[in-house]
Design a protein around this motif. Structure first.
Motif, PDB file in Angstrom:
ATOM      1  N   PRO A 135      -1.875   8.517   0.460  1.00 46.30           N
ATOM      2  CA  PRO A 135      -2.572   7.302   0.020  1.00 46.30           C
ATOM      3  C   PRO A 135      -3.510   7.530  -1.153  1.00 46.30           C
ATOM      4  O   PRO A 135      -3.702   6.632  -1.974  1.00 46.30           O
ATOM      5  CB  PRO A 135      -3.329   6.834   1.274  1.00 46.30           C
ATOM      6  CG  PRO A 135      -3.414   8.056   2.139  1.00 46.30           C
ATOM      7  CD  PRO A 135      -2.174   8.841   1.865  1.00 46.30           C
ATOM      8  N   GLY A 136      -4.102   8.721  -1.260  1.00 46.13           N
ATOM      9  CA  GLY A 136      -4.975   8.985  -2.403  1.00 46.13           C
ATOM     10  C   GLY A 136      -4.221   8.849  -3.715  1.00 46.13           C
ATOM     11  O   GLY A 136      -4.700   8.219  -4.664  1.00 46.13           O
ATOM     12  N   LYS A 137      -3.039   9.415  -3.768  1.00 45.10           N
ATOM     13  CA  LYS A 137      -2.217   9.332  -4.971  1.00 45.10           C
ATOM     14  C   LYS A 137      -1.773   7.901  -5.234  1.00 45.10           C
ATOM     15  O   LYS A 137      -1.754   7.427  -6.380  1.00 45.10           O
ATOM     16  CB  LYS A 137      -0.995  10.234  -4.824  1.00 45.10           C
ATOM     17  CG  LYS A 137      -0.048  10.184  -6.013  1.00 45.10           C
ATOM     18  CD  LYS A 137       1.159  11.082  -5.805  1.00 45.10           C
ATOM     19  CE  LYS A 137       2.131  10.973  -6.964  1.00 45.10           C
ATOM     20  NZ  LYS A 137       3.339  11.826  -6.767  1.00 45.10           N
ATOM     21  N   GLU A 138      -1.415   7.166  -4.168  1.00 44.03           N
ATOM     22  CA  GLU A 138      -0.915   5.806  -4.340  1.00 44.03           C
ATOM     23  C   GLU A 138      -2.021   4.855  -4.807  1.00 44.03           C
ATOM     24  O   GLU A 138      -1.791   3.996  -5.671  1.00 44.03           O
ATOM     25  CB  GLU A 138      -0.290   5.302  -3.045  1.00 44.03           C
ATOM     26  CG  GLU A 138       0.901   6.106  -2.565  1.00 44.03           C
ATOM     27  CD  GLU A 138       2.090   6.076  -3.511  1.00 44.03           C
ATOM     28  OE1 GLU A 138       2.099   5.282  -4.462  1.00 44.03           O
ATOM     29  OE2 GLU A 138       3.029   6.857  -3.287  1.00 44.03           O
ATOM     30  N   PHE A 139      -3.212   4.979  -4.274  1.00 42.23           N
ATOM     31  CA  PHE A 139      -4.298   4.116  -4.734  1.00 42.23           C
ATOM     32  C   PHE A 139      -4.700   4.455  -6.168  1.00 42.23           C
ATOM     33  O   PHE A 139      -5.088   3.560  -6.937  1.00 42.23           O
ATOM     34  CB  PHE A 139      -5.497   4.189  -3.789  1.00 42.23           C
ATOM     35  CG  PHE A 139      -5.371   3.290  -2.597  1.00 42.23           C
ATOM     36  CD1 PHE A 139      -5.637   1.934  -2.701  1.00 42.23           C
ATOM     37  CD2 PHE A 139      -4.951   3.776  -1.374  1.00 42.23           C
ATOM     38  CE1 PHE A 139      -5.502   1.088  -1.621  1.00 42.23           C
ATOM     39  CE2 PHE A 139      -4.816   2.944  -0.276  1.00 42.23           C
ATOM     40  CZ  PHE A 139      -5.081   1.595  -0.394  1.00 42.23           C
TER      41      PHE A 139
END
Length: 209
Positions: A135-139
């Motif tokens: 999720p860090g990469k996606e956000f």
């Protein structure tokens, strides 16, 4: 390590049906241990079981929980991206019916990378963020895709304090790996300098400044 904020300060949260879950002390994300993730083929097979369609009035009503709060914030000529559009894109159709221009991206069902090279006035992400393995990469990617002043609308079942996690239906879907609290959403807003609103249960609106 937390897959959202990359903090090492995580604790045991629960073990249910022999699957282990962690809770991050920094951003309050709850997440499934990675050894329980499905492989790509199994994940795709699971998604193909979904029967969502623009012809389904009940599904439209479900998605309107987000669109009803997002649409009043948009300019009439706004251009949007449905990120994680799934096998039966519907919210994009609903928004096109309201006069908005829409693009689609989904790693399985609309994998053309062209939309990921542009910026948008708004992004919708419905029943998607719970599937993010990173999720860090996606956000970070969503932030890059959003124009200044733009809106990001997210709909996901929130892990409220009163929820009995062991009996909660939402984590029993094997493609659901990340579970968010309001505190998590506030952390995300702070990380990117976004404004955050919670207009109704399970709906989060972010505005990029």
């Amino acid at each position: 390590m937390c897959p959202l904020c990359l903090s090492e300060h995580v604790r045991d949260f629960a073990t249910v049906d022999e699957k282990h879950y962690w809770r991050c002390r920094a951003c309050q994300l709850t997440f499934l241990s990675s050894e329980h993730y499905l492989d790509g083929d199994a994940e795709l097979a699971r998604y193909k079981l979904h029967e969502n369609s623009p012809d389904d009035a009940r599904y439209r009503e479900f998605l309107s929980r987000l669109s009803a709060h997002l649409i009043p914030k948009l300019a009439p000529d706004a251009e949007g991206l449905d990120f994680g559009s799934g096998p039966g894109p519907t919210l994009s159709v609903m928004l096109e019916e309201q006069g908005f221009r829409m693009s689609l991206y989904d790693p399985f069902f609309a994998p053309c990378p062209d939309p990921l090279e542009r910026e948008f006035d708004f992004i919708t992400c419905t029943e998607t963020v719970e599937h993010f393995y990173r999720p860090g990469k996606e956000f970070q990617r969503l932030d890059a895709l959003l124009r200044s002043g733009g809106w990001l609308g997210i709909m996901t079942e929130m892990l409220e304090p009163e929820v009995n996690f062991a009996g909660w239906w939402y984590h029993r879907e094997p493609t659901h790996v990340c579970f968010y609290t309001r505190e998590t959403m506030v952390w995300i807003a702070g990380r990117y300098g976004w404004k955050v609103e919670f207009p109704r249960k399970n709906v989060t609106l972010f505005q990029k400044w």
